[in-house]
Enzyme design. Structure first.
Site, PDB file in Angstrom:
ATOM      1  N   THR A  74       0.850  -1.201   0.000  1.00 41.43           N
ATOM      2  CA  THR A  74       0.000   0.000   0.000  1.00 41.43           C
ATOM      3  C   THR A  74       0.883   1.248   0.000  1.00 41.43           C
ATOM      4  O   THR A  74       0.661   2.182  -0.788  1.00 41.43           O
ATOM      5  CB  THR A  74      -0.898  -0.003   1.264  1.00 41.43           C
ATOM      6  OG1 THR A  74      -1.748  -1.145   1.200  1.00 41.43           O
ATOM      7  CG2 THR A  74      -1.737   1.259   1.364  1.00 41.43           C
ATOM      8  N   ASN A 153      -5.417  -9.438  -7.761  1.00 37.38           N
ATOM      9  CA  ASN A 153      -5.445 -10.181  -6.501  1.00 37.38           C
ATOM     10  C   ASN A 153      -6.717 -10.983  -6.297  1.00 37.38           C
ATOM     11  O   ASN A 153      -6.734 -11.922  -5.519  1.00 37.38           O
ATOM     12  CB  ASN A 153      -5.241  -9.215  -5.318  1.00 37.38           C
ATOM     13  CG  ASN A 153      -6.077  -7.975  -5.424  1.00 37.38           C
ATOM     14  OD1 ASN A 153      -6.028  -7.258  -6.416  1.00 37.38           O
ATOM     15  ND2 ASN A 153      -6.874  -7.705  -4.414  1.00 37.38           N
ATOM     16  N   GLN A 181       1.100  -9.448  -6.003  1.00 37.67           N
ATOM     17  CA  GLN A 181       0.655 -10.852  -6.073  1.00 37.67           C
ATOM     18  C   GLN A 181       1.563 -11.738  -6.913  1.00 37.67           C
ATOM     19  O   GLN A 181       1.407 -12.956  -6.898  1.00 37.67           O
ATOM     20  CB  GLN A 181      -0.781 -10.930  -6.626  1.00 37.67           C
ATOM     21  CG  GLN A 181      -1.841 -10.382  -5.687  1.00 37.67           C
ATOM     22  CD  GLN A 181      -2.064 -11.246  -4.440  1.00 37.67           C
ATOM     23  OE1 GLN A 181      -1.680 -12.420  -4.381  1.00 37.67           O
ATOM     24  NE2 GLN A 181      -2.665 -10.667  -3.417  1.00 37.67           N
ATOM     25  N   SER A 201       5.959  -6.952  -2.254  1.00 35.26           N
ATOM     26  CA  SER A 201       5.600  -7.051  -0.845  1.00 35.26           C
ATOM     27  C   SER A 201       6.114  -8.362  -0.250  1.00 35.26           C
ATOM     28  O   SER A 201       6.196  -9.374  -0.949  1.00 35.26           O
ATOM     29  CB  SER A 201       4.074  -6.976  -0.733  1.00 35.26           C
ATOM     30  OG  SER A 201       3.680  -7.230   0.588  1.00 35.26           O
ATOM     31  N   HIS A 203       4.874  -9.990   2.736  1.00 34.91           N
ATOM     32  CA  HIS A 203       3.973 -10.920   3.431  1.00 34.91           C
ATOM     33  C   HIS A 203       3.076 -11.735   2.509  1.00 34.91           C
ATOM     34  O   HIS A 203       2.252 -12.524   2.965  1.00 34.91           O
ATOM     35  CB  HIS A 203       3.132 -10.181   4.486  1.00 34.91           C
ATOM     36  CG  HIS A 203       1.976  -9.399   3.948  1.00 34.91           C
ATOM     37  ND1 HIS A 203       0.701  -9.892   3.929  1.00 34.91           N
ATOM     38  CD2 HIS A 203       1.909  -8.159   3.420  1.00 34.91           C
ATOM     39  CE1 HIS A 203      -0.122  -8.975   3.415  1.00 34.91           C
ATOM     40  NE2 HIS A 203       0.598  -7.915   3.098  1.00 34.91           N
ATOM     41  N   THR A 239      13.318   5.080  10.878  1.00 32.68           N
ATOM     42  CA  THR A 239      14.298   4.079  11.290  1.00 32.68           C
ATOM     43  C   THR A 239      13.953   2.761  10.613  1.00 32.68           C
ATOM     44  O   THR A 239      12.782   2.366  10.572  1.00 32.68           O
ATOM     45  CB  THR A 239      14.294   3.930  12.828  1.00 32.68           C
ATOM     46  OG1 THR A 239      14.678   5.197  13.364  1.00 32.68           O
ATOM     47  CG2 THR A 239      15.261   2.857  13.291  1.00 32.68           C
ATOM     48  N   CYS A 327      -9.097  -6.815   2.106  1.00 36.57           N
ATOM     49  CA  CYS A 327      -9.600  -5.497   2.515  1.00 36.57           C
ATOM     50  C   CYS A 327     -11.076  -5.351   2.187  1.00 36.57           C
ATOM     51  O   CYS A 327     -11.818  -4.698   2.904  1.00 36.57           O
ATOM     52  CB  CYS A 327      -8.845  -4.371   1.833  1.00 36.57           C
ATOM     53  SG  CYS A 327      -7.185  -4.787   1.398  1.00 36.57           S
TER      54      CYS A 327
HETATM   55  C1  LIG Z   1      -2.367  -6.384  -5.777  1.00 36.75           C
HETATM   56  C2  LIG Z   1      -2.221  -5.841  -4.389  1.00 36.75           C
HETATM   57  N1  LIG Z   1      -1.759  -4.600  -4.202  1.00 36.75           N
HETATM   58  C3  LIG Z   1      -1.598  -4.086  -2.988  1.00 36.75           C
HETATM   59  C4  LIG Z   1      -1.924  -4.784  -1.854  1.00 36.75           C
HETATM   60  C5  LIG Z   1      -1.724  -4.176  -0.500  1.00 36.75           C
HETATM   61  O1  LIG Z   1      -0.674  -4.836   0.123  1.00 36.75           O
HETATM   62  P1  LIG Z   1      -0.240  -4.579   1.643  1.00 36.75           P
HETATM   63  O2  LIG Z   1      -1.128  -5.429   2.463  1.00 36.75           O
HETATM   64  O3  LIG Z   1       1.203  -5.051   1.686  1.00 36.75           O
HETATM   65  O4  LIG Z   1      -0.362  -3.149   1.915  1.00 36.75           O
HETATM   66  C6  LIG Z   1      -2.416  -6.091  -1.990  1.00 36.75           C
HETATM   67  C7  LIG Z   1      -2.837  -6.865  -0.804  1.00 36.75           C
HETATM   68  O5  LIG Z   1      -3.741  -7.652  -0.838  1.00 36.75           O
HETATM   69  C8  LIG Z   1      -2.556  -6.624  -3.287  1.00 36.75           C
HETATM   70  O6  LIG Z   1      -3.014  -7.863  -3.465  1.00 36.75           O
END
Ligand SMILES: Cc1ncc(COP(=O)(O)O)c(C=O)c1O
Length: 389
Positions: A74, A153, A181, A201, A203, A239, A327
């Site tokens: 994000t 996603n 993704q 990302s 996680h 930091t 989300c």
């Molecule tokens: C395509 C995509 N973009 C952005 C995000 C947001 O990721 P984060 O949870 O690391 O902020 C996600 C999370 O589901 C995602 O699937």
């Protein structure tokens, strides 16, 4: 009897690989230094940070000084959109995104419209593909940025990123892609694909939460969103979260070695799941493209029932799934992605996403194929929609 647990929501987040956790642990305790400190503790942390930067860069064919660490996809997406537009507002004020982007791109673009920028939201076809000719037609003289996600996603559709990159290069427009993704799951090369900015990302690929990055091609200037002590070349002060970034780097190292084999394994399980569901459940359909989709994504819709009730029934049997993005699952509105591919609100409500990962076993797919037809049958019997068909 202990309930079996089957996690099929890897697109929302993944568990941390034990090999990742192992390398992270010392950075919480004995190796706790601040990367900005000049003493030995600081330098130890700084070296670990730079090693992680190399590991991230290595997975996308970039140079390590083209990687800026952030806290989430994000944040990287916000930095890409706002950073490029504010640094280039004298050149132009128009940007293009697709209509099925993650909400953090859509909301950032929306915010930009209240700061003097214009945004085109490009429609997609029934599979979720952006059309390259439509994209070219949408380009204006003052277009400065195009942001199209690498893979969606929710429905897993993989966009024609290389072709979009070529268009952007030819038209001298910055190209950003959200690869949250795909990173660590399928091949990415920022040079071969003509990508100028890329969001990744941790996680979603067996690293910890709280670490992500933005690739920014050398020579491209962006405005920072966070000002302060000058970390990350002044583009993202704060930091440094060393343990999380060290873990992220290790997850990249593991993915580089294992990605190809794992992707093949997942594709086989995904296709078994898709084939099985469509065969066993009448009135079931696949959302997204049958082949050009993420190796771990299956997204279905079922006539006459709501996705939420399927999720609850699956959860009672120990299966974790989702209706769409993590989300948007909490909101009860239909997913914008499903509406944009042409589904009616009631069809979008009847959708279910099953996303597979490193610890998904074939017997878990068999388990889903055994219980899901019964759940759908049961829910249809009590569905108020069926009678009004
Ligand atoms: C395509 C995509 N973009 C952005 C995000 C947001 O990721 P984060 O949870 O690391 O902020 C996600 C999370 O589901 C995602 O699937």
């Amino acid at each position: 009897m202990k309930k079996k647990k089957t996690y099929l929501d890897y697109a929302a987040t993944t568990p941390v690989d034990p090999r990742v956790l192992k390398v992270m642990l010392p950075y919480f305790s004995e190796k706790f230094g601040n990367t900005m400190s000049l003493h030995n503790f600081g330098q130890e942390a700084k070296n670990a940070l730079e090693q992680a930067r190399e590991n991230v860069a290595d997975l996308i064919g970039a140079k390590s000084d083209e990687i800026i660490f952030t806290s989430s996809a994000t944040e990287s997406n916000n930095l890409a959109l706002k950073g490029i537009t504010f640094a280039n507002k004298d050149k132009g004020r128009h940007i293009i995104i697709s209509s099925i982007e993650h909400s953090c791109i859509i909301q950032s673009a929306e915010w930009l419209t209240s700061h003097g920028f214009k945004v085109t939201r490009l429609p997609v076809d029934k599979y979720g593909f952006v059309n390259e000719n439509e994209l070219e037609k949408a380009i204006k003289r003052d277009t400065i940025l195009i942001s199209i996600m690498h893979a969606n996603n929710e429905i897993g559709t993989i966009e024609p990123i290389k072709k979009i990159g070529e268009i952007c290069k030819r038209k001298r427009i910055y190209f950003h892609t959200d690869a949250a993704q795909t990173f660590g799951k399928i091949f990415i090369d920022v040079n071969l694909m003509n990508i100028d900015l890329l969001t990744v990302s941790s996680h979603k690929m067996y690293g910890p939460k709280g670490a992500a990055a933005l690739f920014i091609r050398k020579g491209i200037r962006i405005e920072p969103l966070i000002h302060g002590g000058g970390q990350e070349e002044g583009l993202r002060s704060s930091t440094i979260n060393v343990p999380a970034i060290v873990g992220f780097g290790q997850a990249c190292k593991i993915s580089k070695k294992e990605m190809e084999k794992e992707s093949k394994r997942l594709k086989r399980l995904r296709d078994k799941l898709i084939k099985g569901v469509l065969k066993k459940i009448p009135g079931s359909y696949l959302n997204g493209h049958p082949k050009k989709r993420l190796p771990n994504n299956a997204n279905f819709r079922f006539d006459f029932i709501e996705g939420e009730s399927i999720i609850i029934q699956l959860d009672l049997l120990g299966i974790a799934a989702s209706t769409g993005s993590a989300c948007s699952s909490a909101k009860l509105e239909p997913s914008h992605v499903l509406l944009e591919i042409g589904l009616k609100p009631y069809q979008a409500h009847g959708s279910l996403r099953l996303s597979l990962g490193k610890w998904t076993k074939e017997k878990e797919i068999d388990y889903v194929l055994k219980v899901l037809p019964k759940i759908i049958k049961k829910l249809r019997n009590i569905s108020p929609f069926k009678k009004n068909e």
